[in-house]
Design an enzyme around this catalytic site. Sequence first.
Site, PDB file in Angstrom:
ATOM      1  N   PRO A  89      -3.172 -12.556  -2.886  1.00  0.00           N
ATOM      2  CA  PRO A  89      -4.042 -12.690  -1.907  1.00  0.00           C
ATOM      3  C   PRO A  89      -3.658 -14.306  -1.060  1.00  0.00           C
ATOM      4  O   PRO A  89      -4.525 -14.619  -0.056  1.00  0.00           O
ATOM      5  CB  PRO A  89      -5.397 -12.763  -2.430  1.00  0.00           C
ATOM      6  CG  PRO A  89      -5.194 -12.186  -3.820  1.00  0.00           C
ATOM      7  CD  PRO A  89      -3.485 -12.213  -4.178  1.00  0.00           C
ATOM      8  N   GLU A 116      -5.587 -11.410 -13.809  1.00  0.00           N
ATOM      9  CA  GLU A 116      -6.021 -12.372 -12.957  1.00  0.00           C
ATOM     10  C   GLU A 116      -4.884 -12.855 -12.182  1.00  0.00           C
ATOM     11  O   GLU A 116      -5.253 -13.694 -11.068  1.00  0.00           O
ATOM     12  CB  GLU A 116      -6.686 -13.775 -13.759  1.00  0.00           C
ATOM     13  CG  GLU A 116      -7.832 -13.572 -14.560  1.00  0.00           C
ATOM     14  CD  GLU A 116      -9.069 -13.368 -13.388  1.00  0.00           C
ATOM     15  OE1 GLU A 116      -8.918 -14.296 -12.429  1.00  0.00           O
ATOM     16  OE2 GLU A 116      -9.625 -12.644 -13.342  1.00  0.00           O
ATOM     17  N   ARG A 154       9.018   2.764   8.489  1.00  0.00           N
ATOM     18  CA  ARG A 154       8.805   3.382   9.548  1.00  0.00           C
ATOM     19  C   ARG A 154       9.583   2.535  10.608  1.00  0.00           C
ATOM     20  O   ARG A 154      10.008   3.216  11.918  1.00  0.00           O
ATOM     21  CB  ARG A 154       7.218   3.187  10.037  1.00  0.00           C
ATOM     22  CG  ARG A 154       6.126   3.979   9.239  1.00  0.00           C
ATOM     23  CD  ARG A 154       5.030   3.490   9.777  1.00  0.00           C
ATOM     24  NE  ARG A 154       4.741   3.990  11.217  1.00  0.00           N
ATOM     25  CZ  ARG A 154       4.568   5.080  11.835  1.00  0.00           C
ATOM     26  NH1 ARG A 154       4.604   6.037  11.058  1.00  0.00           N
ATOM     27  NH2 ARG A 154       4.428   5.108  13.073  1.00  0.00           N
ATOM     28  N   ASP A 169       3.577   2.598  18.960  1.00  0.00           N
ATOM     29  CA  ASP A 169       2.717   2.578  18.066  1.00  0.00           C
ATOM     30  C   ASP A 169       1.714   0.820  18.177  1.00  0.00           C
ATOM     31  O   ASP A 169       2.359   0.146  18.824  1.00  0.00           O
ATOM     32  CB  ASP A 169       3.129   1.980  16.492  1.00  0.00           C
ATOM     33  CG  ASP A 169       3.352   3.473  16.044  1.00  0.00           C
ATOM     34  OD1 ASP A 169       2.776   4.329  16.310  1.00  0.00           O
ATOM     35  OD2 ASP A 169       4.037   3.549  14.806  1.00  0.00           O
TER      36      ASP A 169
END
Length: 252
Positions: A89, A116, A154, A169
């Site tokens: 994150p 964690e 992709r 896209d």
Amino acid sequence: MQFDIVTIFPRMIEAGLAEGILARAIQRDLFRVRVRDLRDFTDDRHRTVDDVPYGGGPGMVLKPEPLFRAVDAIRHDAGEPQAVVLVSPHGRQFTQAEAARLASLDRVTILCGRYEGIDDRVREGLATEELSIGDYVLSGGELPALVIIDAVARLLPGVVGDEDSVAGDSFSRGLLDFPHFTRPAEYKDLKVPDVLVSGHHGEIRKWRKRRALALTLSRRPELLAGAELDMEEQEILRELMEEQKGAAHGRD
Ligand code: SAH
């Protein structure tokens, strides 16, 4: 292109690649994914991958040594990876542009955290970059790794049957995609726009450009700053912005 994924849950990665266009592309050897079980790089009888945090506090932390050894094994088998991505994150946000950058590499390693998190020396001394898939916390790096593999794959030649489909896209040119419809032309009083049924290709192309631009302008205007627009699209965008101004005046 080859991905090497290091995880304590190899089956999560395998399951995520077992269906659809990714499975087909792997079968056709358009790209490879090699999954390494972090526990294979432990050196104790219990195959321990985690330990309590220095300084105390809740949760467990992934130990550094198995991760360093796993990447050594990857180097040994197939040479130096061009990127060792730690999914976290704290990373830079993963975007379509990041996907395109990774798609230009031949070998990408992804390290999946758990608990964690990972001993920070892995970030410092092993990873070459950190990527986050969004501002939320997941229980592990396996889903982020799959998100990255899917978005990158992709973009590799041949993976998506029709390359125009990838070029159109959302985000590929800084625009959201236009809305799509299929048969029937009318369902529960909901109608497909007449122009799409008309068979008039010039009008259809223009309608699609207009809808893609209008959608981007109303939902994600910040994308337009970096969008690559042709002359027709620039003209349509000017019209849309005039209309928007007009509407704002109308409200005053
Ligand atoms: N304590 C950490 C979260 C750990 S979540 C924190 O608050 O920052 C466990 C693992 O899941 C992380 O090490 C990472 O590998 C993965 N992960 C969780 N959310 C993620 C996200 N948004 N993007 C990428 N990886 C993520």
